[in-house]
Scaffold this motif. Structure first.
Motif, PDB file in Angstrom:
ATOM      1  N   GLN A   1       0.101  -8.614   9.340  1.00  0.00           N
ATOM      2  CA  GLN A   1       1.404  -7.800   8.886  1.00  0.00           C
ATOM      3  C   GLN A   1       1.240  -6.952   7.725  1.00  0.00           C
ATOM      4  O   GLN A   1       1.270  -7.733   6.479  1.00  0.00           O
ATOM      5  N   GLU A   2       1.133  -5.721   7.475  1.00  0.00           N
ATOM      6  CA  GLU A   2       0.976  -4.917   6.403  1.00  0.00           C
ATOM      7  C   GLU A   2       2.335  -4.404   6.038  1.00  0.00           C
ATOM      8  O   GLU A   2       3.139  -4.249   7.012  1.00  0.00           O
ATOM      9  N   VAL A   3       2.370  -3.788   4.910  1.00  0.00           N
ATOM     10  CA  VAL A   3       3.825  -3.068   4.478  1.00  0.00           C
ATOM     11  C   VAL A   3       3.044  -1.824   3.782  1.00  0.00           C
ATOM     12  O   VAL A   3       2.219  -1.649   3.364  1.00  0.00           O
ATOM     13  N   THR A   4       4.276  -0.984   3.769  1.00  0.00           N
ATOM     14  CA  THR A   4       3.946   0.368   2.934  1.00  0.00           C
ATOM     15  C   THR A   4       4.036   0.031   1.455  1.00  0.00           C
ATOM     16  O   THR A   4       4.580  -0.547   1.046  1.00  0.00           O
ATOM     17  N   GLY A   5       3.145   0.951   0.867  1.00  0.00           N
ATOM     18  CA  GLY A   5       2.705   0.993  -0.614  1.00  0.00           C
ATOM     19  C   GLY A   5       3.365   1.867  -1.385  1.00  0.00           C
ATOM     20  O   GLY A   5       3.561   1.899  -2.518  1.00  0.00           O
ATOM     21  N   GLN A   6       4.380   2.894  -0.794  1.00  0.00           N
ATOM     22  CA  GLN A   6       4.942   3.813  -1.175  1.00  0.00           C
ATOM     23  C   GLN A   6       6.289   3.879  -0.650  1.00  0.00           C
ATOM     24  O   GLN A   6       6.573   3.570   0.721  1.00  0.00           O
TER      25      GLN A   6
END
Length: 506
Positions: free
Chosen positions: A371-376
């Protein structure tokens, strides 16, 4: 057997890993038998070039035909820029075309031994902005690689750690990635091979190359003190500085002997001297770590372990800094130069069509989940009723779980309004002031005339698992719509005149 690979396209060194028949990730050496390849391009003719160790050596004697020609001017540090141009042998090269040539060489080295590549994943720093990610994807395409996904470097490293660890990982982990040109700190919740990235923070231009430059400046200063002359970089350049940096990681002092037309000097550099001149660089990394912890309201003692990635983590001061912050020594689960490529290969297996995998390869990724997340933060420029001006309104927040699609309703502000501006923005944090945000795209949505104010405009931002974004602006009443795929902008914006297909490796 399918050839599934992961590529760590590094600022200073790149690496390729493959998944073998047993479902295990392993490094695929380059044509010289090296596990890591210097990310240096030397042009030997209008359509001839070399990449790697030879090109790196030539960069100090033939700098005008090499990228980088000077320390700190590496292509990766300019990814996403449409202004940076390298003009060599009459051809205009951009960070995208230079990166494509590096990837092309890595691809050819691999295929000469293993055959055609079926599926590949390329990594990017977690702190890369959208335009830099799209530039990387475009470089891979130009190199002839079948790349449908990119992955953040610390996320790839987390994959590698979860597989390579002798015991099952369980808890919250800091992935401390101090590479050759970028610094990333990611915090992940890991349960076996179930990985959730909680947040990432980093510095795009901070790495081992900056450490090398600091050492060069120190030696030049001492040389000036002893001889009264300025030190010519031909007699103490980036290659020698890199060697001496490594020596100072093992020894308390070194002797730098310089014989040049400017003078002769034997200069003693102690580790204390070295640590003093790089302390501000390490401090930048410390500040990024603290931001990541504060964002999650975590205390250092709540972290299970700190895992080292990237060659610069070998520097003793870096390790001391980590121990100071977390109150425990960091952990090394493999060669820090290879972890990102290995993890990318594992992720490539996870993302590839299961029909091209053999039974052992399929089994190796059965329990994986990420599960990744947005970095911006991604926003839109809107009218501010309070001031009468415009502000930035965030649609997708940082650390939003991806893939995601978020729709918000905005409204026209005037009677007979015939258009709305559609300005897509990005920024690492939530920010209203348009002075500080980056405008990713400017478009317009045409509206029918003769309508009162307050007409609903639905704004939908969709962020995919491979971290690309599409924005749709819809006038609800008329059905008029305008949209943009941000990844498509890169192709029209790049200013390279080079035809990558025509370039041959020497």
């Amino acid at each position: 057997m399918a050839n599934i690979i992961g590529i760590d396209l590094g600022t200073t060194y790149s690496a390729v890993a493959k998944i073998n028949d047993a479902g295990k990730a392993e490094i695929a050496p380059d044509s010289l038998g090296e596990n890591i390849t210097p990310s240096v391009v030397e042009f030997t003719g209008k359509e001839k070039y070399s990449v790697g160790a030879t090109a790196k050596k030539m960069s100090e004697v033939n700098a005008k035909n090499c990228v980088p020609s000077t320390p700190g001017d590496e292509a990766k540090r300019h990814m996403g820029s449409t202004e940076k141009i390298y003009e060599i042998f009459g051809e205009k090269h951009t960070p995208v075309s230079i990166s494509a040539l590096i990837l092309k060489k890595l691809k050819e080295d691999f295929e000469n031994v293993h055959g055609a590549i079926d599926y590949a994943v390329v990594t990017v720093p977690a702190n890369f902005a959208n335009e830099a990610r799209e530039a990387t994807a475009e470089a891979a395409k130009l190199a002839g690689l079948n790349v449908e996904n990119i992955i953040n470097e610390p996320t790839a490293a987390t994959f590698a750690c979860s597989v390579l660890s002798s015991e099952e990982l369980s808890g919250k982990y800091v992935i401390y990635d101090f590479g050759g040109g970028t610094f990333d700190c990611s915090i992940a919740e890991v349960q076996g091979q179930d990985i959730e990235i909680l947040t990432s923070e980093g510095v795009q231009k901070l790495g081992g190359k900056d450490v090398d430059i600091a050492l060069i400046n120190l030696v030049a200063k001492r040389f000036k003190e002893e001889t009264g002359k300025n030190l010519n970089s031909r007699f103490y350049g980036i290659l020698k500085a890199e060697e001496d940096k490594k020596s100072l990681s093992d020894r308390e002092s070194i002797l730098v002997s310089i014989q040049s037309p400017e003078g002769i000097a034997d200069i003693t550099i102690t580790r204390d001297d070295f640590e003093e001149v790089i302390s501000s660089l390490v401090l930048q990394a410390e500040m990024a770590v603290e931001v990541a912890l504060d964002r999650l309201d975590l205390k250092p003692d709540q972290l299970t372990d700190i895992i080292l990635v990237g060659g610069s983590t070998r520097i003793p001061l870096v390790k001391k800094s980590i121990t100071k912050i977390f109150g425990k020594e960091p952990k090394l689960l493999g060669n820090p130069d290879e972890m990102v490529a290995l993890g990318a290969a594992i992720y490539a297996t996870y993302k590839a069509d299961g029909q091209i995998l053999n039974p052992l390869q399929r089994r190796s990724i059965q329990k994986m989940n990420i599960q990744e997340v947005t970095g911006q933060c991604f926003g839109v420029e809107i009218h501010d009723a309070a001031t009468g001006g415009t502000i930035n309104s965030v649609i997708i927040n940082r650390n939003e779980k991806i893939p995601c699609s978020i729709t918000e309703s905005l409204y026209t502000i005037a009677d007979n309004q015939t258009a709305v501006n559609c300005h897509v923005t990005s920024h690492p944090e939530k920010e209203e002031d348009l002075t500080f945000v980056r405008t990713e795209w400017k478009g317009k949505l045409d509206l029918p005339s003769g309508r009162p104010q307050g007409q609903e405009i639905k704004v939908t931002y969709s962020y995919t698992e491979d971290q690309r974004m599409r924005c749709i602006f819809l006038d609800v009443a008329s059905g008029n719509e305008t949209s943009v795929d941000l990844d498509e902008l890169r192709k029209s914006a790049d200013k390279s005149t080079a035809d990558i297909d025509q370039f041959k490796v020497e």
